[in-house]
Design a protein around this motif. Sequence first.
Motif, mmCIF file in Angstrom:
data_model
loop_
_atom_site.group_PDB
_atom_site.id
_atom_site.type_symbol
_atom_site.label_atom_id
_atom_site.label_comp_id
_atom_site.label_asym_id
_atom_site.label_seq_id
_atom_site.Cartn_x
_atom_site.Cartn_y
_atom_site.Cartn_z
ATOM 1 N N VAL A 83 0.939 -0.912 0.029
ATOM 2 C CA VAL A 83 0.023 0.227 -0.024
ATOM 3 C C VAL A 83 1.076 1.348 0.162
ATOM 4 C CG1 VAL A 83 -1.436 1.277 1.346
ATOM 5 C CG2 VAL A 83 -2.006 -1.212 1.224
ATOM 6 N N LEU A 84 0.826 2.200 -1.063
ATOM 7 C CA LEU A 84 1.670 3.248 -1.046
ATOM 8 C C LEU A 84 0.722 4.396 -1.223
ATOM 9 C CD1 LEU A 84 4.639 1.986 -3.402
ATOM 10 C CD2 LEU A 84 4.630 2.254 -1.204
ATOM 11 N N PRO A 85 1.015 5.511 -0.573
ATOM 12 C CA PRO A 85 0.243 6.912 -0.649
ATOM 13 C C PRO A 85 0.720 7.532 -2.174
ATOM 14 C CG PRO A 85 1.825 7.222 0.853
ATOM 15 C CD PRO A 85 2.000 5.887 0.379
ATOM 16 N N ILE A 86 0.658 7.029 -3.168
ATOM 17 C CA ILE A 86 1.011 7.962 -4.306
ATOM 18 C C ILE A 86 -0.005 7.763 -5.268
ATOM 19 C CG2 ILE A 86 3.498 7.439 -3.988
ATOM 20 C CD1 ILE A 86 3.563 5.132 -5.722
ATOM 21 N N ARG A 87 0.094 8.532 -6.387
ATOM 22 C CA ARG A 87 -0.754 8.461 -7.615
ATOM 23 C C ARG A 87 -0.007 9.184 -8.853
ATOM 24 N NH1 ARG A 87 -5.750 12.602 -6.274
ATOM 25 N NH2 ARG A 87 -4.496 14.372 -6.138
ATOM 26 N N PRO A 88 -0.143 8.586 -10.061
ATOM 27 C CA PRO A 88 0.617 9.302 -11.300
ATOM 28 C C PRO A 88 0.280 10.581 -11.438
ATOM 29 C CG PRO A 88 -0.419 7.028 -11.776
ATOM 30 C CD PRO A 88 -0.922 7.369 -10.475
ATOM 31 N N LEU A 96 0.696 11.419 -1.202
ATOM 32 C CA LEU A 96 -0.458 12.011 -0.541
ATOM 33 C C LEU A 96 -0.390 11.710 0.839
ATOM 34 C CD1 LEU A 96 -3.477 10.690 -2.624
ATOM 35 C CD2 LEU A 96 -2.469 12.922 -2.833
ATOM 36 N N THR A 97 -0.517 12.839 1.663
ATOM 37 C CA THR A 97 -0.205 12.565 3.109
ATOM 38 C C THR A 97 -1.940 12.063 3.662
ATOM 39 O OG1 THR A 97 -1.140 14.657 3.731
ATOM 40 C CG2 THR A 97 1.328 14.426 3.445
ATOM 41 N N ARG A 98 -1.834 11.641 4.815
ATOM 42 C CA ARG A 98 -3.108 11.311 5.430
ATOM 43 C C ARG A 98 -4.102 12.228 5.478
ATOM 44 N NH1 ARG A 98 -5.182 11.906 10.497
ATOM 45 N NH2 ARG A 98 -3.261 12.877 11.242
ATOM 46 N N GLU A 99 -3.887 13.641 5.803
ATOM 47 C CA GLU A 99 -4.807 14.860 5.562
ATOM 48 C C GLU A 99 -5.282 15.018 4.337
ATOM 49 O OE1 GLU A 99 -1.637 14.721 7.043
ATOM 50 O OE2 GLU A 99 -2.226 15.115 9.131
ATOM 51 N N GLU A 100 -4.337 14.825 3.150
ATOM 52 C CA GLU A 100 -4.729 15.004 1.820
ATOM 53 C C GLU A 100 -5.645 13.830 1.437
ATOM 54 O OE1 GLU A 100 -0.749 17.392 0.192
ATOM 55 O OE2 GLU A 100 -0.744 15.133 0.397
ATOM 56 N N ALA A 101 -5.411 12.692 1.777
ATOM 57 C CA ALA A 101 -6.243 11.492 1.406
ATOM 58 C C ALA A 101 -7.668 11.681 2.188
ATOM 59 C CB ALA A 101 -5.549 10.153 2.079
ATOM 60 N N LEU A 102 -7.701 12.212 3.266
ATOM 61 C CA LEU A 102 -8.961 12.610 3.934
ATOM 62 C C LEU A 102 -9.779 13.618 3.147
ATOM 63 C CD1 LEU A 102 -8.623 12.271 7.773
ATOM 64 C CD2 LEU A 102 -10.284 11.077 6.490
ATOM 65 N N ARG A 103 -9.245 14.588 2.759
ATOM 66 C CA ARG A 103 -9.778 15.502 1.925
ATOM 67 C C ARG A 103 -10.167 15.093 0.455
ATOM 68 N NH1 ARG A 103 -7.467 18.807 -1.768
ATOM 69 N NH2 ARG A 103 -5.329 18.314 -1.141
ATOM 70 N N LEU A 109 -7.359 4.512 2.613
ATOM 71 C CA LEU A 109 -5.820 4.914 2.758
ATOM 72 C C LEU A 109 -5.757 5.931 3.795
ATOM 73 C CD1 LEU A 109 -3.193 5.221 1.228
ATOM 74 C CD2 LEU A 109 -3.930 7.333 0.165
ATOM 75 N N ALA A 110 -6.445 6.829 4.203
ATOM 76 C CA ALA A 110 -6.137 7.594 5.296
ATOM 77 C C ALA A 110 -5.972 6.890 6.741
ATOM 78 C CB ALA A 110 -7.349 8.493 5.605
ATOM 79 N N ALA A 111 -7.035 5.741 6.884
ATOM 80 C CA ALA A 111 -7.079 4.836 7.883
ATOM 81 C C ALA A 111 -5.731 4.297 8.199
ATOM 82 C CB ALA A 111 -8.243 4.259 8.152
ATOM 83 N N TRP A 112 -5.159 3.457 6.897
ATOM 84 C CA TRP A 112 -4.038 3.146 6.886
ATOM 85 C C TRP A 112 -2.831 4.063 7.284
ATOM 86 C CZ3 TRP A 112 -2.556 -2.263 6.572
ATOM 87 C CH2 TRP A 112 -1.237 -2.325 6.289
ATOM 88 N N LEU A 113 -2.790 4.925 6.573
ATOM 89 C CA LEU A 113 -1.742 5.911 6.904
ATOM 90 C C LEU A 113 -1.710 6.556 8.468
ATOM 91 C CD1 LEU A 113 -1.909 8.399 3.839
ATOM 92 C CD2 LEU A 113 -0.185 6.507 4.185
#
Length: 251
Positions: A83-88, A96-103, A109-113
């Motif tokens: 699981v990686l917090p990235i997108r092309p 993507l940080t947890r805050e950005e994932a939530l937004r 993803l936010a829960a995982w981060l």
Amino acid sequence: SRSDYYGSFYQGATVVPQMAWLVDVADASKPGSILVQSSRRAVAKGKIKKVIPPTLVEREFVYGVLTSGEVVPFAHLPPNVAVLPIRPRGDRYEILTREEALRLGYRGLAAWLGEAERVWGRSRGAKKEGRSLYEWLDYQRKLTKQSPKAKYRVVYTTFAIHLAAAVVRNAPVEVEAPGGKVALNGILIDDTLYRYDTDDEDEAYYLAAVLNSRLLDGLVKPMQSQGARGPRDIHKKPLEFPIPKYDRDNP
């Protein structure tokens, strides 16, 4: 003289602590998400025993990660599921940080981060490096600079007694999992390997052939530091030799 490729090979990303990123798939029956937990292999190898419990994560953040443990001359085992917090974004990735994932509405993803941040907070690396989880994952941009558009990645081992190189097809790969199949959205390379991205299949196999040659392995040997089990560090030493740029018109 150095190889023409010296400045084009890069060390892979610091995908650590591994239990924050490498996962086992527990259930792939849902169409948009999969249930994942910290990889048993990562937990067994890691010094941190804190694991991330089963969490539903959006499928678009599931990738493959290749380490030196999967590479042998001219071939590699299936990559690790991660699981990686990235997108092309064009020919690069963005973090993507947890805050950005939530937004953006990626609650899984936010829960995982959130759990990954707690794992990182307990690690020695967090105190030693003084960097956030995301800064360390993308240290020196070694993750986000890996092109999602490259068709092939040529990789070779960073630490080993002998050179071992392989060609990796950077394409979606399906892996079997409980409840169904999981599509890995690309193959990323970790820091136990050096990588070169190319769209030319012939160039990729040319480089793999040269890097796996006994001649080059023998030339590198006197340059390697010595460990308890013999020669070890390789890094960019193979590229100190004049490996020429691939030329399809030069037989």
